[in-house]
Design an enzyme around this catalytic site. Sequence first.
Site, PDB file in Angstrom:
ATOM      1  N   GLU A   1       4.868   8.773   2.039  1.00 20.26           N
ATOM      2  CA  GLU A   1       5.198   8.492   0.576  1.00 20.26           C
ATOM      3  C   GLU A   1       6.811   7.753   0.465  1.00 20.26           C
ATOM      4  OE1 GLU A   1       4.407  11.541  -1.882  1.00 20.26           O
ATOM      5  OE2 GLU A   1       4.160  10.321  -3.684  1.00 20.26           O
ATOM      6  N   ASN A   2       6.853   6.602  -0.030  1.00 19.49           N
ATOM      7  CA  ASN A   2       8.236   5.910  -0.355  1.00 19.49           C
ATOM      8  C   ASN A   2       8.802   5.648   0.829  1.00 19.49           C
ATOM      9  OD1 ASN A   2       8.023   6.414  -3.375  1.00 19.49           O
ATOM     10  ND2 ASN A   2       8.618   8.752  -2.826  1.00 19.49           N
ATOM     11  N   ARG A   3       7.934   5.171   1.732  1.00 18.71           N
ATOM     12  CA  ARG A   3       8.395   4.524   3.056  1.00 18.71           C
ATOM     13  C   ARG A   3       9.099   5.631   3.942  1.00 18.71           C
ATOM     14  NH1 ARG A   3       4.509   1.655   1.650  1.00 18.71           N
ATOM     15  NH2 ARG A   3       4.567  -0.476   1.497  1.00 18.71           N
ATOM     16  N   ILE A   4       9.128   6.843   3.593  1.00 18.34           N
ATOM     17  CA  ILE A   4       9.787   7.788   4.484  1.00 18.34           C
ATOM     18  C   ILE A   4       8.280   8.178   5.718  1.00 18.34           C
ATOM     19  CG2 ILE A   4      10.512  10.245   4.640  1.00 18.34           C
ATOM     20  CD1 ILE A   4      12.098   8.090   2.730  1.00 18.34           C
TER      21      ILE A   4
ATOM     22  N   GLN B   1       0.915  -1.171  -0.036  1.00 18.63           N
ATOM     23  CA  GLN B   1      -0.218   0.040   0.074  1.00 18.63           C
ATOM     24  C   GLN B   1       0.783   1.291  -0.033  1.00 18.63           C
ATOM     25  OE1 GLN B   1      -3.480  -0.641   1.186  1.00 18.63           O
ATOM     26  NE2 GLN B   1      -3.897   1.636   0.508  1.00 18.63           N
TER      27      GLN B   1
END
Length: 211
Positions: free
Chosen positions: A188-191, A8
Amino acid sequence: MDLKDQRQEYILDVLTEDTVDKNPFLQFTKWFEEAQERDVLEPNAMSLCTVDSEGQPSVRTVLLKYFDTSGFVFFTNHGSKKAGDMNSNPKVAVLFPWLDLQRQVRIRGRAEKISMLEASKYFASRPRGSQLGAWVSDQSQVVSNRQLLMDKFKQLKDKFSGKDVPMPKMWGGYRIVPEAFEFWQGGENRIHDRIQFRKIDDGWVIERLMP
Ligand SMILES: Cc1cc2nc3c(=O)[nH]c(=O)nc-3n(C[C@H](O)[C@H](O)[C@H](O)COP(=O)(O)O)c2cc1C
């Protein structure tokens, strides 16, 4: 089963040092109300982790029933596995997994048994079926079959018919007094955003943690 593509993107919100409330209880309240407004299923369900005297952790769901700056209160059976763990080791951790909002809140702290008087006020507010259920269950003990529980429920229903159901001696509550909070917002982008509050003598240290 292949789960590698089960993923996700987290894009719903951001949490910054500017937007987070400087009081962790108020920040918790804000997110809790948002979880309620956005119809998260059982937003007061929290995973409670206890550790026994041998260092073995156990985790299970319990329901938060109320909270204020003194702590987070839930109810259970004092003969249960979790109660045994907390009696020998009051250090606990809880997790609110508000995944629909791409959020979680983690709390570490100490569990304190609440008074029987405080517990009895909440017990009196429970639906009658739940009050009877509290009498039926020697929580966490082995039972030979389901019918035994059904029969016990029926017996107790008859026994207390027409009367108030008293609070069982083995039933009560705990207050989790927080020593640390972490508010996690998926990014977003696992940040991801992780804002931690650590208790010090006269307040809280606020820190951002790496995702
Ligand atoms: C949604 C949900 C809510 C629950 N709420 C409670 C609760 O408030 N108190 C409780 O003792 N058990 C609650 N349970 C049951 C516990 O997860 C657990 O099975 C039980 O307390 C026994 O745990 P123990 O053997 O580790 O003590 C709940 C379970 C679920 C799934």
